[in-house]
Design an enzyme around this catalytic site. Structure first.
Site, PDB file in Angstrom:
ATOM      1  N   GLY A 153      88.695  64.859  30.219  1.00  0.00           N
ATOM      2  CA  GLY A 153      87.314  64.729  30.675  1.00  0.00           C
ATOM      3  C   GLY A 153      86.465  63.941  29.688  1.00  0.00           C
ATOM      4  N   LEU A 154      87.096  63.008  28.987  1.00  0.00           N
ATOM      5  CA  LEU A 154      86.360  62.207  27.998  1.00  0.00           C
ATOM      6  C   LEU A 154      85.925  60.846  28.552  1.00  0.00           C
ATOM      7  CD1 LEU A 154      88.359  62.921  24.691  1.00  0.00           C
ATOM      8  CD2 LEU A 154      86.208  63.947  25.440  1.00  0.00           C
ATOM      9  N   GLY A 155      85.949  60.708  29.876  1.00  0.00           N
ATOM     10  CA  GLY A 155      85.391  59.493  30.462  1.00  0.00           C
ATOM     11  C   GLY A 155      86.390  58.370  30.648  1.00  0.00           C
ATOM     12  N   SER A 156      87.642  58.711  30.986  1.00  0.00           N
ATOM     13  CA  SER A 156      88.641  57.644  31.163  1.00  0.00           C
ATOM     14  C   SER A 156      88.280  56.763  32.364  1.00  0.00           C
ATOM     15  CB  SER A 156      90.047  58.222  31.329  1.00  0.00           C
ATOM     16  OG  SER A 156      90.082  59.104  32.414  1.00  0.00           O
ATOM     17  N   SER A 157      87.706  57.342  33.415  1.00  0.00           N
ATOM     18  CA  SER A 157      87.375  56.538  34.611  1.00  0.00           C
ATOM     19  C   SER A 157      86.299  55.504  34.291  1.00  0.00           C
ATOM     20  CB  SER A 157      86.852  57.433  35.743  1.00  0.00           C
ATOM     21  OG  SER A 157      87.745  58.463  35.983  1.00  0.00           O
ATOM     22  N   ALA A 208      85.497  54.359  31.313  1.00  0.00           N
ATOM     23  CA  ALA A 208      85.998  53.401  30.313  1.00  0.00           C
ATOM     24  C   ALA A 208      86.896  52.358  30.974  1.00  0.00           C
ATOM     25  CB  ALA A 208      86.746  54.140  29.205  1.00  0.00           C
ATOM     26  N   ASP A 238      78.194  58.072  31.322  1.00  0.00           N
ATOM     27  CA  ASP A 238      79.510  57.738  30.756  1.00  0.00           C
ATOM     28  C   ASP A 238      79.746  56.221  30.784  1.00  0.00           C
ATOM     29  OD1 ASP A 238      79.433  57.936  33.513  1.00  0.00           O
ATOM     30  OD2 ASP A 238      81.235  59.169  33.702  1.00  0.00           O
TER      31      ASP A 238
END
Ligand code: MEV
Length: 328
Positions: free
Chosen positions: A108-112, A114, A156
């Site tokens: 849930g660290l913002g891969s989408s 990024a 994000d």
């Protein structure tokens, strides 16, 4: 044929989760775990996307992708970013896209966000288009909204685009850089992968049932963010940590915390963190704790010592650089 590689950072939401969707500000920081995308223009009208987790590359034609209504889930953000870029560029072209990530999308660290930002930047560079950060943000945010059916404040996307630590208001109405450099954070994954859109919808449901109550909670979060911003600008981490704890109380009232997150948060606080809270939509994903020089080791040990299936301590450095081109 021309090719380019871009990378974008992950993110950690420091304060203001959920309330940012309702027009209040939040504070987000970019994290140094990055997603990299290479775009190679092809002579033929074909599209190939290579991504971790795909047994085989996703392959289609330009014509098919332009008209596809449903995008395949595993490459949804990359394919949607490509379509957005084509539209803004005024022409669709054949391309091979390769994505690589330094972190699991489960955290849930913002891969989408990024991967979306890095795709737009790599495509622009490969196509020889000068696209500034504001335009990358705009195209990427539109892409994310399309894939997430209109859900998402874009905080994000802003972190992935601009980097650093940002005071942010939904849709990019305000994007103000705050403290430079890294913050002393400990990040613990709760072992549970949560879907942001589910929890945004859950809060929206609560808001429809209890509008006054949820309105009051959101307003409190907004005030906390503004006060915490001043604390951060004055370098007062102890006070900032207290605001994190107050923010967590509000998120618990919105029923988005979980027993695993609560256990991580209590362990961090007991071990001497200035403050600890969930980060993101809740329902799982990560806990963040702000620590001092002396409390980092005990807080990390406390997190490691917890018996939560799948939970882990993540090595994350905040205040990372935003999207950038990389040597191909
Ligand atoms: C999710 O990481 C944070 C939320 O505030 C949603 C959003 O801002 O898009 C819950």
């Amino acid at each position: 044929m021309s090719s380019a590689t871009a990378s974008a950072p992950s993110k950690v939401m420091l304060l203001g989760d959920h309330a940012v969707v309702y027009g209040y500000p939040c504070i987000v920081t970019a994290a140094d775990l990055r997603v990299q995308v290479t775009a190679r223009l092809l002579g033929a009208p074909e599209v190939t996307i290579h991504a971790a987790g795909l047994a085989q590359p996703y392959a289609t034609t330009v014509e098919q992708l332009v008209s596809d209504r449903e995008l395949p889930r595993k490459v949804g953000f990359v394919a949607a970013a490509l379509r957005h870029f084509w539209r803004s560029h005024g022409a669709a072209f054949g391309v091979e896209l390769v994505t690589r990530s330094q972190f699991s999308q489960s955290y849930g660290l913002g891969s989408s966000s990024a991967v979306t930002v890095a795709t737009i930047a790599a495509l622009a560079a490969a196509a020889g288009r000068a696209v500034d950060r504001d335009r990358i943000f705009q195209l990427s945010y539109e892409t994310v909204l399309e894939v997430q059916e209109g859900i998402g404040s874009g905080f994000d996307v802003a972190a992935a685009t601009y980097g650093g630590t940002l005071y942010y208001v939904t849709g990019g109405k305000a994007i103000h850089p705050l403290a430079q450099g890294a913050l002393p954070l400990v990040v613990g994954y709760s072992g549970v992968k949560a879907r942001t859109t589910d929890y945004v919808r859950k809060v929206a449901q609560m808001q429809r049932r209890f509008p006054d109550y949820v309105g009051f909670v959101m307003e409190s979060i907004g005030k906390t963010v503004d006060r915490a911003r001043s604390a951060l600008e004055q370098g007062d981490h102890e006070l900032f940590g207290q605001y994190m704890n107050l923010n967590q109380g509000c998120l618990a009232a919105l029923e988005v915390s979980t027993p695993e997150l609560d256990a991580l948060i209590s362990a961090a606080r007991r071990a001497g963190a200035y403050g600890a809270k969930l980060s993101g939509a809740g329902g799982g994903d990560c806990m963040i704790a702000l620590v001092g020089e002396e409390s980092r080791a005990p807080v990390e040990a406390a997190i490691r010592g917890l018996d939560i299936p799948g939970a882990e301590l993540l090595a994350v450095r905040t205040g990372a650089e935003g999207v950038r081109l990389e040597p191909s």
